[in-house]
Enzyme design. Structure first.
Site, PDB file in Angstrom:
ATOM      1  N   ASP A 326       0.847  -1.183   0.000  1.00 41.56           N
ATOM      2  CA  ASP A 326       0.000   0.000   0.000  1.00 41.56           C
ATOM      3  C   ASP A 326       0.891   1.246   0.000  1.00 41.56           C
ATOM      4  O   ASP A 326       2.121   1.168   0.146  1.00 41.56           O
ATOM      5  CB  ASP A 326      -0.959  -0.043   1.211  1.00 41.56           C
ATOM      6  CG  ASP A 326      -2.195   0.805   0.992  1.00 41.56           C
ATOM      7  OD1 ASP A 326      -3.234   0.522   1.607  1.00 41.56           O
ATOM      8  OD2 ASP A 326      -2.131   1.756   0.187  1.00 41.56           O
ATOM      9  N   GLU A 524     -10.375   6.944   4.934  1.00 35.91           N
ATOM     10  CA  GLU A 524      -9.302   6.336   5.746  1.00 35.91           C
ATOM     11  C   GLU A 524      -9.287   6.895   7.159  1.00 35.91           C
ATOM     12  O   GLU A 524     -10.352   7.122   7.753  1.00 35.91           O
ATOM     13  CB  GLU A 524      -7.962   6.511   5.018  1.00 35.91           C
ATOM     14  CG  GLU A 524      -7.970   5.855   3.625  1.00 35.91           C
ATOM     15  CD  GLU A 524      -6.605   5.758   2.988  1.00 35.91           C
ATOM     16  OE1 GLU A 524      -6.457   6.139   1.824  1.00 35.91           O
ATOM     17  OE2 GLU A 524      -5.675   5.251   3.649  1.00 35.91           O
TER      18      GLU A 524
HETATM   19  C1  GLC Z   1      -4.475   4.219   0.067  1.00 36.78           C
HETATM   20  C2  GLC Z   1      -5.372   3.084   0.480  1.00 36.78           C
HETATM   21  C3  GLC Z   1      -5.561   2.032  -0.565  1.00 36.78           C
HETATM   22  C4  GLC Z   1      -5.422   2.624  -1.956  1.00 36.78           C
HETATM   23  C5  GLC Z   1      -4.015   3.153  -2.100  1.00 36.78           C
HETATM   24  C6  GLC Z   1      -3.786   3.820  -3.449  1.00 36.78           C
HETATM   25  O1  GLC Z   1      -3.698   4.641   1.128  1.00 36.78           O
HETATM   26  O2  GLC Z   1      -5.058   2.436   1.701  1.00 36.78           O
HETATM   27  O3  GLC Z   1      -6.865   1.460  -0.356  1.00 36.78           O
HETATM   28  O4  GLC Z   1      -5.679   1.632  -2.928  1.00 36.78           O
HETATM   29  O5  GLC Z   1      -3.667   4.063  -1.077  1.00 36.78           O
HETATM   30  O6  GLC Z   1      -4.563   4.973  -3.567  1.00 36.78           O
END
Ligand code: GLC
Length: 633
Positions: A326, A524
């Protein structure tokens, strides 16, 4: 007697002439070069030849495994590391994709081209892809985006209900169709990889990502992995096929206190019973990628968890796709949220991460990983395994044959058919929680309806986070129908509708007051509510104003999760959980006015107070409304 003539010692042969010396030197050099070339060739891990149009890896009639073997055998270490590197589109400059042989780019939430139209996206994609095709072996790059409830970064795209609402539908086939529609809109803009579905199992509504979950019961999320087939097709590489991503592996919805990126302090038995099953189902459905969770399992970051990433996911579950980290998540492996260290890089790769999302510091990452391989801390076998996994998906997607955007479907983005599907999903996601005196359904085309609440006429609020921007925002941020517009369509011209955001102006002349309340957008950790989720002052004041008029009040809650409404419940006659419906707000009106009788069922236990969290079906606590509850007409 023989006379022996002792010849003077033979004079040393005359030195070769300059010309001869030259020839000897040249011969020596050739021999040296030949020897070193032989050594290099014998010890090379790759073929450093140029592009060979007849190479087996370019022959689409060959089995993918053969194509991967051939290509891998031609790649340099740097080219292999490039395939494992994912950079953010804003962080590369012209030529970087070629220079560093980058295997992937992404758009973070809200990272859009200047021309945020399907054409603008396709132009951006083709610009990067053309650079990838200019690399020595012309390996296409794969472009990832969070299309988590529609192609939600794109202006004018269809925005579907967030997963929490889809969980309330209990309709896997509907969700598969939504996956097909989303894939079509993603492909229409040229892209090929969707960081969806989120298969987290939200166990505590204080978690900011609850709305990205299908609910508290793993059974729902497992059943909704039909969306993987919707996104990828029966097999990768079909007409509207994008690579799906099961995320976030594993246990992100089970952290202590619902803290985002926190620690799931649970037994392995609970992890396997509650959080693992949706990933098993996704692997069974053929999901092509898995994204690792920021969270920890009993204090160990998932991004460094070899047992769960390799032994369980790749070994026990048999996942053959690739694992992507991530956003800068490898930086946290050592528990400190700073830049990644060499140890964190090698730990992440050796744990089983195949592609690393290093949005900004991707150049540094490439150098560090190269050093770790050369130092022997990351074995070449791990690098080759990661590349096999990544290249296999690129071949299966048909990217080598069709690397550039298909520009024939721009009109699919936000199409009427997709919006109708979204409206159907909105209808089916509504959960009727209270209907005192049969106040609902309201009679269409008649009566005097009063509408209040800041969420009644706001596309941004009804869509929530991950809409046009990462956090989402209030206001007319994209095309669609607000809930108020839907109510007007249902009532007028036979009846009348008055809207007053704060509820002022309501009097006994009205038949009913509809108060559309709830949350404003977040994503988030910005959505973490450690003290629980309640109506805020704005909403409470609106409700108080409405109550003074003595007119029946129906509350419609636009929220990403259950809201503590115990104190207000006795004061209202009707209560509907609308979740985050997206752009087709008319679907809410369809239920309020009886065009569709409510069928939604709660995907989460509805707490009586925040103090009850975490509260889940099967535990000893008594919620305000139980998991699975939902009334109809
Ligand atoms: C974010 C998220 C994830 C997402 C990624 C790319 O922090 O946790 O769900 O796909 O970054 O945007």
């Amino acid at each position: 007697m023989t006379t022996t003539v002792i010849a003077p010692p033979a004079a040393p042969p005359p030195p070769p002439s300059r010309r001869r010396r030259g020839r000897l030197l040249a011969a020596g050099l050739v021999l040296l070069l030949a020897a070193s070339a032989a050594v290099y060739w014998l010890t090379r891990d790759t073929d450093d030849g140029g592009y060979d149009p007849d190479a087996p890896y370019l022959d689409a009639s060959r089995p993918v495994a053969e194509r991967v073997d051939d290509l891998l055998g031609r790649m340099t270490l740097d080219e292999k590391i490039g395939q494992m590197t994912q950079a953010e589109r804003r962080e590369v400059t012209t030529g970087d994709v070629t220079t560093y042989a980058l295997g992937s780019l992404l758009s973070g939430g809200g990272s859009v081209p200047a021309d945020n139209t399907p054409q603008g996206w396709a132009d951006m994609y083709d610009g990067f892809q053309t650079e990838a095709l200019a690399t020595r072996l012309r390996i296409p790059m794969i472009y990832g985006v969070d299309a988590v409830h529609g192609h939600n970064n794109v202006s004018g795209a269809t925005i579907f209900p967030h997963n929490i609402g889809l969980g309330a539908t209990r309709d896997p086939q509907l969700v598969r169709k939504i996956g097909e529609a989303v894939a079509t809109e993603v492909v229409a803009t040229g892209l090929d990889w969707d960081f969806a579905p989120c298969l987290c199992v939200a166990r505590d509504t204080r978690w900011g990502r609850t709305y990205e979950s299908f609910g508290e019961d793993p059974e729902i999320a497992s059943s909704m992995t039909t969306i993987v087939t919707g996104l990828q097709g029966e097999q990768l590489g079909g007409p509207n096929s994008v690579l799906a991503t099961a995320k976030h592996y594993v246990g992100d919805g089970g952290t202590l206190g619902g803290k985002d990126q926190g620690d799931a302090q649970i037994s392995e038995e609970e992890l396997r019973k509650v959080h693992l099953p949706p990933f098993q189902a996704a692997v069974k459905a053929g999901v092509g990628s898995v994204m690792v969770s920021f969270s920890s399992f009993n204090g160990e970051k998932l991004h460094g968890h070899r047992y769960l990433l390799t032994d369980v996911l790749k070994g026990e579950l048999g996942f053959t796709g690739f694992v992507v980290s991530d956003w800068n998540a490898i930086d946290q492996i050592d528990g400190v949220r700073d830049a990644f260290t060499p140890a964190e890089v090698s730990t992440a790769i050796n744990a089983g991460i195949d592609m690393v999302m290093v949005p900004e510091r991707w150049r540094e990452f490439i150098g560090v990983l190269r050093d770790e391989v050369n130092a022997g801390t990351v074995p070449m076998s791990r690098i080759d395994d990661a590349n096999r996994r990544i290249l296999t998906k690129k071949f299966e997607l048909g990217m080598f044959e069709r690397p550039l955007a298909d520009r024939s479907q721009f009109d699919q983005v936000g199409s009427a058919a997709h919006r109708e599907l979204a409206r159907q999903a909105v209808r089916r996601s509504q959960v009727l929680l209270k209907n005192a005196g049969g106040v609902l359904p309201l009679k269409p085309k008649t009566g005097k309806v009063f509408v209040a609440g800041r969420n009644a006429d706001d596309i941004g609020n009804q869509s929530g986070g991950w809409t046009l921007t990462w956090q989402g925002k209030s206001g007319p941020i994209t095309e669609g129908t607000t809930i108020l517009q839907g109510i007007k369509e249902a009532v007028e011209p036979g009846g009348t509708v008055t809207y007053s955001a704060d509820g002022s102006g309501l009097n006994r002349g009205y038949d009913v007051a509809i108060a559309v309340l709830g949350e404003t957008p977040y994503a988030e950790y910005e959505g973490d509510r450690p003290d629980g989720v309640k109506l805020d002052k704005v909403d409470l004041d609106t409700l108080a104003t409405l109550r003074k008029a003595g007119v029946p009040v129906v509350v419609v809650l636009v929220s990403g999760r259950p809201v503590d409404i115990s104190a207000q419940l006795p004061q209202v006659q009707g209560l509907v959980a609308a979740w985050l419906p997206g752009t087709e707000g008319a679907g809410v009106a369809d239920v309020l006015f009886g065009a569709y009788a409510p069928t939604g069922k709660l995907p989460m236990s509805w707490p009586a107070t925040a103090a009850q969290e975490p509260i889940n079906t099967g535990d000893e606590k008594t919620p305000l409304f139980a998991y699975g509850y939902g009334l109809t007409y």
